[in-house]
Scaffold this motif. Sequence first.
Motif, PDB file in Angstrom:
ATOM      1  N   ILE A  86       0.858  -1.187   0.000  1.00  0.00           N
ATOM      2  CA  ILE A  86       0.000   0.000   0.000  1.00  0.00           C
ATOM      3  C   ILE A  86       0.894   1.237   0.000  1.00  0.00           C
ATOM      4  O   ILE A  86       1.809   1.345   0.817  1.00  0.00           O
ATOM      5  N   THR A  87       0.612   2.182  -0.889  1.00  0.00           N
ATOM      6  CA  THR A  87       1.548   3.294  -1.093  1.00  0.00           C
ATOM      7  C   THR A  87       1.193   4.577  -0.357  1.00  0.00           C
ATOM      8  O   THR A  87       1.942   5.542  -0.403  1.00  0.00           O
ATOM      9  N   GLU A  88       0.046   4.635   0.312  1.00  0.00           N
ATOM     10  CA  GLU A  88      -0.262   5.818   1.123  1.00  0.00           C
ATOM     11  C   GLU A  88      -0.951   5.398   2.412  1.00  0.00           C
ATOM     12  O   GLU A  88      -1.537   4.315   2.513  1.00  0.00           O
ATOM     13  N   ARG A  89      -0.855   6.280   3.413  1.00  0.00           N
ATOM     14  CA  ARG A  89      -1.407   5.960   4.721  1.00  0.00           C
ATOM     15  C   ARG A  89      -2.917   5.761   4.634  1.00  0.00           C
ATOM     16  O   ARG A  89      -3.619   6.569   4.026  1.00  0.00           O
ATOM     17  N   PRO A  90      -3.452   4.691   5.245  1.00  0.00           N
ATOM     18  CA  PRO A  90      -4.896   4.427   5.200  1.00  0.00           C
ATOM     19  C   PRO A  90      -5.706   5.581   5.801  1.00  0.00           C
ATOM     20  O   PRO A  90      -5.264   6.214   6.763  1.00  0.00           O
ATOM     21  N   ARG A  91      -6.879   5.828   5.230  1.00  0.00           N
ATOM     22  CA  ARG A  91      -7.708   6.935   5.707  1.00  0.00           C
ATOM     23  C   ARG A  91      -8.837   6.465   6.620  1.00  0.00           C
ATOM     24  O   ARG A  91      -9.289   7.212   7.474  1.00  0.00           O
ATOM     25  N   THR A  92      -9.309   5.239   6.448  1.00  0.00           N
ATOM     26  CA  THR A  92     -10.408   4.743   7.289  1.00  0.00           C
ATOM     27  C   THR A  92      -9.849   4.024   8.505  1.00  0.00           C
ATOM     28  O   THR A  92      -8.773   3.415   8.447  1.00  0.00           O
ATOM     29  N   ILE A  93     -10.595   4.078   9.607  1.00  0.00           N
ATOM     30  CA  ILE A  93     -10.131   3.463  10.853  1.00  0.00           C
ATOM     31  C   ILE A  93     -10.002   1.947  10.713  1.00  0.00           C
ATOM     32  O   ILE A  93      -9.047   1.341  11.198  1.00  0.00           O
ATOM     33  N   SER A  94     -10.929   1.318   9.986  1.00  0.00           N
ATOM     34  CA  SER A  94     -10.884  -0.143   9.847  1.00  0.00           C
ATOM     35  C   SER A  94      -9.663  -0.576   9.039  1.00  0.00           C
ATOM     36  O   SER A  94      -9.007  -1.573   9.361  1.00  0.00           O
ATOM     37  N   MET A  95      -9.336   0.173   7.982  1.00  0.00           N
ATOM     38  CA  MET A  95      -8.166  -0.147   7.172  1.00  0.00           C
ATOM     39  C   MET A  95      -6.890   0.062   7.972  1.00  0.00           C
ATOM     40  O   MET A  95      -5.961  -0.760   7.935  1.00  0.00           O
ATOM     41  N   LYS A  96      -6.839   1.158   8.722  1.00  0.00           N
ATOM     42  CA  LYS A  96      -5.663   1.433   9.543  1.00  0.00           C
ATOM     43  C   LYS A  96      -5.459   0.325  10.576  1.00  0.00           C
ATOM     44  O   LYS A  96      -4.334  -0.123  10.821  1.00  0.00           O
ATOM     45  N   GLN A  97      -6.556  -0.135  11.192  1.00  0.00           N
ATOM     46  CA  GLN A  97      -6.450  -1.181  12.207  1.00  0.00           C
ATOM     47  C   GLN A  97      -5.978  -2.499  11.600  1.00  0.00           C
ATOM     48  O   GLN A  97      -5.161  -3.207  12.181  1.00  0.00           O
ATOM     49  N   ALA A  98      -6.476  -2.810  10.403  1.00  0.00           N
ATOM     50  CA  ALA A  98      -6.067  -4.048   9.746  1.00  0.00           C
ATOM     51  C   ALA A  98      -4.584  -4.004   9.377  1.00  0.00           C
ATOM     52  O   ALA A  98      -3.835  -4.964   9.595  1.00  0.00           O
ATOM     53  N   VAL A  99      -4.152  -2.874   8.832  1.00  0.00           N
ATOM     54  CA  VAL A  99      -2.757  -2.716   8.431  1.00  0.00           C
ATOM     55  C   VAL A  99      -1.832  -2.732   9.656  1.00  0.00           C
ATOM     56  O   VAL A  99      -0.746  -3.316   9.626  1.00  0.00           O
ATOM     57  N   ALA A 100      -2.276  -2.099  10.754  1.00  0.00           N
ATOM     58  CA  ALA A 100      -1.478  -2.097  11.992  1.00  0.00           C
ATOM     59  C   ALA A 100      -1.299  -3.513  12.518  1.00  0.00           C
ATOM     60  O   ALA A 100      -0.223  -3.867  13.029  1.00  0.00           O
ATOM     61  N   ALA A 101      -2.335  -4.333  12.400  1.00  0.00           N
ATOM     62  CA  ALA A 101      -2.246  -5.724  12.864  1.00  0.00           C
ATOM     63  C   ALA A 101      -1.182  -6.493  12.079  1.00  0.00           C
ATOM     64  O   ALA A 101      -0.462  -7.330  12.636  1.00  0.00           O
ATOM     65  N   VAL A 102      -1.070  -6.179  10.780  1.00  0.00           N
ATOM     66  CA  VAL A 102      -0.046  -6.817   9.949  1.00  0.00           C
ATOM     67  C   VAL A 102       1.340  -6.310  10.344  1.00  0.00           C
ATOM     68  O   VAL A 102       2.290  -7.080  10.482  1.00  0.00           O
ATOM     69  N   GLY A 103       1.459  -4.991  10.543  1.00  0.00           N
ATOM     70  CA  GLY A 103       2.767  -4.396  10.793  1.00  0.00           C
ATOM     71  C   GLY A 103       3.329  -4.617  12.180  1.00  0.00           C
ATOM     72  O   GLY A 103       4.546  -4.702  12.355  1.00  0.00           O
ATOM     73  N   GLN A 104       2.451  -4.714  13.194  1.00  0.00           N
ATOM     74  CA  GLN A 104       2.927  -4.808  14.575  1.00  0.00           C
ATOM     75  C   GLN A 104       3.771  -6.052  14.814  1.00  0.00           C
ATOM     76  O   GLN A 104       4.799  -6.002  15.487  1.00  0.00           O
ATOM     77  N   GLY A 105       3.340  -7.167  14.257  1.00  0.00           N
ATOM     78  CA  GLY A 105       4.098  -8.411  14.436  1.00  0.00           C
ATOM     79  C   GLY A 105       5.481  -8.322  13.817  1.00  0.00           C
ATOM     80  O   GLY A 105       6.476  -8.765  14.401  1.00  0.00           O
ATOM     81  N   ARG A 106       5.547  -7.718  12.622  1.00  0.00           N
ATOM     82  CA  ARG A 106       6.828  -7.563  11.936  1.00  0.00           C
ATOM     83  C   ARG A 106       7.754  -6.628  12.714  1.00  0.00           C
ATOM     84  O   ARG A 106       8.952  -6.886  12.849  1.00  0.00           O
TER      85      ARG A 106
END
Length: 376
Positions: free
Chosen positions: A61-81
Amino acid sequence: MPQTVVVKIGTSSLTSAETGYLALSTIAALVEVLSQLRQQGHDVILVSSGAVGIGCSRLGITERPRTISMKQAVAAVGQGRLMRVYDDLFTSLQQPIAQVLLTRSDLVQRSRYVNAYRTFRQLLRLGVVPIVNENDTLAVDELKFGDNDTLSALVASLVGANWLFLLTDVDRLYSADPRYNPDAKPILLVDKMEQLAELNVEAGDRGSNWGTGGMVTKIAAARIATTAGIRTVITEGRSPQNILKILAGEQLGTQFEPDLQPFNARQRWIAHSLVPAGKLYLDHGAVNAICRAGKSLLAAGITEVEGEFQSQDAVQLCDGTGQEIARGLVNYSSLDLQKIRGHHSDDIPKILGYAGAETVVHRDNLVLSNAGAGTP
């Protein structure tokens, strides 16, 4: 002498602005510095951004997510890494770490606030470096910290830290953003927060492409930390070694002097951790009684009630112009306060049909907002 040090590093320092990939050399240098501090006997807490940026990179994904649900989903992917990278680097230096994910509600409820304090203290006693981030996967808008600068200041306040380091993409605070204003002047020391107004500091809210805050959130964090008696430093994230130099006495970055009469633990909880549910507007006499005479708030001094709240919720106390002068825990619901505002305490049982508290906000549950001038 061993001290408690909280370090916050932002997304702009953790990742490359061009690619969004992790800046591994910076992270490795930071891990080395924090491990060194532990070896010197200091307690260390790291507040780390980066989960959303790393998650986006992982998912293409090339830009920061704008919706809260998308941000939460992406954070879940990134936090583990993100934690995997930290764990690999800290393990290479034999330094144990722990992941601590917080939401605002963990600090709003008094019992959970105390429990969070005990958990941090136990981790530090075990020689662990807690790595803290907001629990983006579960947090809702009303109970979000909003940015990790605020989160780091609240964590530093919670544990009673000695130092808070805010690592960012500039070397110190300037009178304006040096990236856009060539006349910006560096500020090395802030004795009192009011000094920033005198210096005409323009604190922009522009962060990096992936970050959520600019300098304005760091100043707000410094305000929270200094009222808790914590010396706060803004310095460059790409040079983590500055932390060791500053602790050794070098004048780097911008340092904010701690208040000489800081809030106690309960006052810090009321002032900064609670989310106000409403506002009470006060007459001139009540404002003077609270700000100058150290009195409790009585129903007679309330001119207007705003919002819906229950007894023991936090509320803002405001003067006639709407300027916040204090925060506190209220002894009555908004419904009951609408009935008794402006009345003498002796009239309350007759109006409500029961004998309530004599005070609306007791002095012990009330904290002045910067000596009654502005928001805490």
